[in-house]
Write an enzyme that holds these catalytic residues in place. Structure first.
Site, PDB file in Angstrom:
ATOM      1  N   ASP A  15       0.838  -1.210   0.000  1.00 27.61           N
ATOM      2  CA  ASP A  15       0.000   0.000   0.000  1.00 27.61           C
ATOM      3  C   ASP A  15       0.870   1.256   0.000  1.00 27.61           C
ATOM      4  O   ASP A  15       1.970   1.253   0.546  1.00 27.61           O
ATOM      5  CB  ASP A  15      -0.909  -0.031   1.243  1.00 27.61           C
ATOM      6  CG  ASP A  15      -2.032   0.984   1.152  1.00 27.61           C
ATOM      7  OD1 ASP A  15      -2.279   1.524   0.048  1.00 27.61           O
ATOM      8  OD2 ASP A  15      -2.672   1.250   2.192  1.00 27.61           O
ATOM      9  N   HIS A  32       2.850   3.317  -8.987  1.00 26.38           N
ATOM     10  CA  HIS A  32       2.648   1.883  -9.258  1.00 26.38           C
ATOM     11  C   HIS A  32       3.877   1.294  -9.968  1.00 26.38           C
ATOM     12  O   HIS A  32       4.294   0.186  -9.673  1.00 26.38           O
ATOM     13  CB  HIS A  32       1.390   1.662 -10.093  1.00 26.38           C
ATOM     14  CG  HIS A  32       0.117   2.016  -9.374  1.00 26.38           C
ATOM     15  ND1 HIS A  32      -0.130   1.646  -8.067  1.00 26.38           N
ATOM     16  CD2 HIS A  32      -0.978   2.708  -9.767  1.00 26.38           C
ATOM     17  CE1 HIS A  32      -1.318   2.098  -7.696  1.00 26.38           C
ATOM     18  NE2 HIS A  32      -1.855   2.747  -8.705  1.00 26.38           N
ATOM     19  N   LEU A 126      11.056 -20.364  -4.063  1.00 24.53           N
ATOM     20  CA  LEU A 126       9.999 -19.544  -3.462  1.00 24.53           C
ATOM     21  C   LEU A 126       8.669 -19.719  -4.205  1.00 24.53           C
ATOM     22  O   LEU A 126       8.642 -19.703  -5.440  1.00 24.53           O
ATOM     23  CB  LEU A 126      10.420 -18.068  -3.556  1.00 24.53           C
ATOM     24  CG  LEU A 126       9.384 -17.042  -3.111  1.00 24.53           C
ATOM     25  CD1 LEU A 126       9.345 -16.954  -1.588  1.00 24.53           C
ATOM     26  CD2 LEU A 126       9.670 -15.662  -3.699  1.00 24.53           C
TER      27      LEU A 126
HETATM   28  C1  FPP Z   1      -1.761   0.287  -3.335  1.00 24.94           C
HETATM   29  O1  FPP Z   1      -1.349   1.587  -3.532  1.00 24.94           O
HETATM   30  C2  FPP Z   1      -1.347  -0.623  -4.352  1.00 24.94           C
HETATM   31  C3  FPP Z   1      -2.147  -1.193  -5.303  1.00 24.94           C
HETATM   32  C4  FPP Z   1      -3.573  -0.874  -5.477  1.00 24.94           C
HETATM   33  C5  FPP Z   1      -1.677  -2.177  -6.217  1.00 24.94           C
HETATM   34  C6  FPP Z   1      -0.343  -2.780  -5.918  1.00 24.94           C
HETATM   35  C7  FPP Z   1       0.350  -2.847  -7.185  1.00 24.94           C
HETATM   36  C8  FPP Z   1       1.674  -2.796  -7.378  1.00 24.94           C
HETATM   37  C9  FPP Z   1       2.698  -2.820  -6.343  1.00 24.94           C
HETATM   38  C10 FPP Z   1       2.154  -2.711  -8.747  1.00 24.94           C
HETATM   39  C11 FPP Z   1       1.511  -3.696  -9.649  1.00 24.94           C
HETATM   40  C12 FPP Z   1       2.099  -5.042  -9.535  1.00 24.94           C
HETATM   41  C13 FPP Z   1       1.582  -6.043 -10.223  1.00 24.94           C
HETATM   42  C14 FPP Z   1       2.245  -7.364 -10.282  1.00 24.94           C
HETATM   43  C15 FPP Z   1       0.311  -5.811 -10.936  1.00 24.94           C
HETATM   44  P1  FPP Z   1      -2.478   2.700  -3.589  1.00 24.94           P
HETATM   45  O2  FPP Z   1      -2.686   3.061  -5.002  1.00 24.94           O
HETATM   46  O3  FPP Z   1      -3.692   2.247  -2.873  1.00 24.94           O
HETATM   47  O4  FPP Z   1      -1.763   3.858  -2.796  1.00 24.94           O
HETATM   48  P2  FPP Z   1      -2.480   5.010  -1.963  1.00 24.94           P
HETATM   49  O5  FPP Z   1      -3.262   4.334  -0.872  1.00 24.94           O
HETATM   50  O6  FPP Z   1      -1.315   5.785  -1.437  1.00 24.94           O
HETATM   51  O7  FPP Z   1      -3.326   5.771  -2.922  1.00 24.94           O
END
Ligand code: FPP
Length: 241
Positions: A15, A32, A126
């Site tokens: 997150d 991202h 893994l």
């Molecule tokens: C949360 O950050 C993260 C996500 C919704 C997606 C996690 C995705 C990745 C780490 C990259 C993609 C990886 C793959 C393999 C698809 P947020 O956008 O909720 O952050 P915020 O809460 O600060 O807005």
């Protein structure tokens, strides 16, 4: 490498990508993209540290409510992650598994996920569990529907339904529950992630935004896990599940 026994199964809620980007005046998509780099580093570190299973929350069943452009970005990143990194993951003995409702995904994404699972099926390094279009309540509902069908078909009685039986109907029933669940970005909740499997997991919340997560952050979270006493509802502490 930490000087203590490491958890067998670590799950991560990645997150804070958006906030990482906002703090730098960058578009969310850039957060991202940097999140994928953090993921690469974390997968490598987890393998080197001897963690057996790493589950990552990559796209939640609730993420569909985000703007279409962000959904496109996330799908594009998954596509690129599999296309660019699958060969290396395979070479390093990583076994890819996918949990979540894949039947609702674009056929191309579904095919890529299946390719990753098929190619790495025989690996014994893994296990990387990618939770994609995943929601724990939906997973439990799918299990309940399977059991209801068994009862309806007369193959079991309602009184035969046990917690073990429900566990066996989840998306990856052969995997042990996570010992440790880490959430980055300072938020302290599970957000519909592995609700059934988290019954006795240790939860560690770290303030780091996901794009800044690395091997050192993983080691710090594991050190915190080691300070916890796991009793599994009993009196005597034990490790593992
Ligand atoms: C949360 O950050 C993260 C996500 C919704 C997606 C996690 C995705 C990745 C780490 C990259 C993609 C990886 C793959 C393999 C698809 P947020 O956008 O909720 O952050 P915020 O809460 O600060 O807005």
């Amino acid at each position: 490498m930490p000087g203590f026994e490491i958890p067998r199964h670590v799950a991560i809620i990645m997150d804070g990508n958006g906030r990482w980007a906002a703090a730098r005046g960058l578009p969310r998509g850039e957060g991202h993209r940097r999140g994928v780099e953090a993921l690469r580093k974390t997968v490598r570190a987890a393998g080197e540290m001897g963690i057996s299973i790493l589950t990552i929350f990559s796209f939640s069943a609730e993420n569909w409510s985000r703007p279409a452009s962000e959904i496109r970005d996330l799908m594009g990143l998954l596509r690129r992650f599999i296309r660019n990194d699958l060969a290396e993951l395979h070479q390093n003995g990583v076994k890819v598994r996918v949990i979540g409702a894949r039947e609702d995904l674009d056929p191309e994404i579904r095919k890529l996920l299946e390719e990753a699972e098929d190619l790495t099926h025989g690996n014994d390094g893994l296990t990387l569990v990618v939770a994609f279009n995943y929601g724990a309540r939906q997973e439990i509902a799918r299990a309940a529907a399977r059991i209801a069908a068994e009862v309806q078909a007369g193959r079991m009685e309602p009184s035969d339904v046990t917690a073990d039986h429900i566990g066996q109907c989840l998306d990856a029933p052969d995997l042990p529950d996570p010992d440790l669940i880490i959430r980055t970005s300072g938020e302290q909740r599970l957000s519909n992630f592995l609700l059934w499997q988290a019954a006795y997991s240790e939860l560690v919340f770290v303030p780091t935004y996901w794009p800044d997560f690395d091997r050192e952050a993983l080691e710090t979270a594991i050190a915190e896990y080691h300070r916890r006493e796991r009793r599994f509802g009993g009196l005597i502490a034990r490790t593992g599940s």
